[in-house]
Design a protein around this motif. Structure first.
Motif, short mmCIF file in Angstrom:
data_model
loop_
_atom_site.label_atom_id
_atom_site.label_comp_id
_atom_site.label_asym_id
_atom_site.label_seq_id
_atom_site.Cartn_x
_atom_site.Cartn_y
_atom_site.Cartn_z
N ALA A 59 45.75 33.09 47.38
CA ALA A 59 45.35 34.35 46.73
C ALA A 59 43.91 34.20 46.28
O ALA A 59 43.54 33.20 45.68
CB ALA A 59 46.25 34.63 45.53
N THR A 60 43.08 35.21 46.60
CA THR A 60 41.67 35.18 46.25
C THR A 60 41.34 36.37 45.35
O THR A 60 41.59 37.51 45.73
CB THR A 60 40.79 35.24 47.51
OG1 THR A 60 41.17 34.18 48.39
CG2 THR A 60 39.32 35.11 47.16
N ALA A 61 40.80 36.08 44.17
CA ALA A 61 40.34 37.15 43.27
C ALA A 61 38.88 37.44 43.60
O ALA A 61 38.07 36.52 43.71
CB ALA A 61 40.48 36.71 41.82
N GLN A 62 38.57 38.74 43.78
CA GLN A 62 37.21 39.14 44.13
C GLN A 62 36.73 40.26 43.22
O GLN A 62 37.54 41.05 42.73
CB GLN A 62 37.15 39.63 45.58
CG GLN A 62 37.52 38.58 46.59
CD GLN A 62 37.50 39.14 48.00
OE1 GLN A 62 38.19 40.10 48.30
NE2 GLN A 62 36.71 38.52 48.86
N THR A 63 35.41 40.34 43.05
CA THR A 63 34.85 41.45 42.29
C THR A 63 34.82 42.69 43.17
O THR A 63 34.68 42.60 44.39
CB THR A 63 33.41 41.15 41.82
OG1 THR A 63 32.58 40.96 42.96
CG2 THR A 63 33.36 39.92 40.94
N LYS A 64 34.99 43.85 42.56
CA LYS A 64 34.98 45.10 43.33
C LYS A 64 33.57 45.45 43.79
O LYS A 64 33.38 45.98 44.88
CB LYS A 64 35.54 46.23 42.47
CG LYS A 64 35.72 47.53 43.23
CD LYS A 64 36.39 48.58 42.39
CE LYS A 64 36.60 49.86 43.16
NZ LYS A 64 37.29 50.87 42.39
N LYS A 65 32.57 45.15 42.96
CA LYS A 65 31.20 45.56 43.28
C LYS A 65 30.65 44.92 44.55
O LYS A 65 30.11 45.59 45.40
CB LYS A 65 30.27 45.24 42.12
CG LYS A 65 30.48 46.13 40.93
CD LYS A 65 29.47 45.84 39.84
CE LYS A 65 29.69 46.76 38.66
NZ LYS A 65 28.72 46.51 37.61
N ASN A 66 30.79 43.59 44.68
CA ASN A 66 30.17 42.95 45.84
C ASN A 66 31.12 42.03 46.60
O ASN A 66 30.71 41.35 47.52
CB ASN A 66 28.92 42.17 45.44
CG ASN A 66 29.22 41.05 44.46
OD1 ASN A 66 30.36 40.68 44.25
ND2 ASN A 66 28.18 40.50 43.85
N GLY A 124 32.38 39.31 45.69
CA GLY A 124 32.19 37.90 45.38
C GLY A 124 33.48 37.28 44.86
O GLY A 124 34.25 37.92 44.16
N LYS A 125 33.72 36.03 45.21
CA LYS A 125 34.94 35.34 44.80
C LYS A 125 34.86 34.94 43.33
O LYS A 125 33.90 34.35 42.89
CB LYS A 125 35.17 34.10 45.66
CG LYS A 125 35.55 34.42 47.07
CD LYS A 125 35.81 33.16 47.88
CE LYS A 125 36.09 33.54 49.32
NZ LYS A 125 36.28 32.36 50.15
N ILE A 126 35.92 35.28 42.59
CA ILE A 126 36.05 34.88 41.19
C ILE A 126 36.88 33.60 41.11
O ILE A 126 36.58 32.71 40.34
CB ILE A 126 36.72 35.99 40.36
CG1 ILE A 126 35.86 37.25 40.38
CG2 ILE A 126 37.00 35.53 38.94
CD1 ILE A 126 36.53 38.45 39.77
N GLY A 127 37.93 33.52 41.92
CA GLY A 127 38.80 32.35 41.91
C GLY A 127 39.77 32.38 43.06
O GLY A 127 39.99 33.40 43.69
N ILE A 128 40.35 31.22 43.35
CA ILE A 128 41.32 31.08 44.43
C ILE A 128 42.51 30.28 43.90
O ILE A 128 42.34 29.31 43.18
CB ILE A 128 40.71 30.35 45.64
CG1 ILE A 128 39.56 31.17 46.23
CG2 ILE A 128 41.75 30.06 46.71
CD1 ILE A 128 38.82 30.46 47.34
N ALA A 129 43.72 30.71 44.26
CA ALA A 129 44.94 29.98 43.92
C ALA A 129 45.70 29.71 45.21
O ALA A 129 45.75 30.56 46.09
CB ALA A 129 45.80 30.80 42.97
N LYS A 130 46.28 28.51 45.33
CA LYS A 130 47.03 28.15 46.53
C LYS A 130 48.36 27.52 46.13
O LYS A 130 48.48 26.91 45.08
CB LYS A 130 46.26 27.13 47.37
CG LYS A 130 45.02 27.70 48.01
CD LYS A 130 44.39 26.71 48.95
CE LYS A 130 43.18 27.35 49.62
NZ LYS A 130 42.70 26.55 50.74
N ALA A 131 49.35 27.71 47.00
CA ALA A 131 50.66 27.09 46.81
C ALA A 131 51.18 26.70 48.19
O ALA A 131 50.85 27.34 49.18
CB ALA A 131 51.63 28.05 46.13
#
Length: 64
Positions: free
Chosen positions: A42-49, A51-58
């Motif tokens: 799962a990748t958290a991204q900003t709406k504006k550009n 850009g990656k905020i964080g990544i979680a893996k399982a």
């Protein structure tokens, strides 16, 4: 399996603590023979550009 796309999707963040059930597409793991390891990312991204905020893996081995 990292080389096979089992599904996914995009979920807009609205102060959610969890992703709602059914929000993402998913094909269940069906190993042709033996077992394998499935990995979810799962990748958290900003709406504006975007850009990656964080990544979680399982990971999970199938069948157990």
């Amino acid at each position: 399996m990292p080389n096979y796309n089992h599904g996914g999707g995009v979920v807009a963040y609205n102060d959610l603590k969890a992703i709602p059930s059914g929000a993402l597409k998913n094909k269940s793991p069906c190993p042709p023979n033996g077992s394998h390891v499935c990995e979810w990312t799962a990748t958290a991204q900003t709406k504006k550009n975007g850009g990656k905020i964080g990544i979680a893996k399982a990971q999970r081995k199938y069948p157990e």
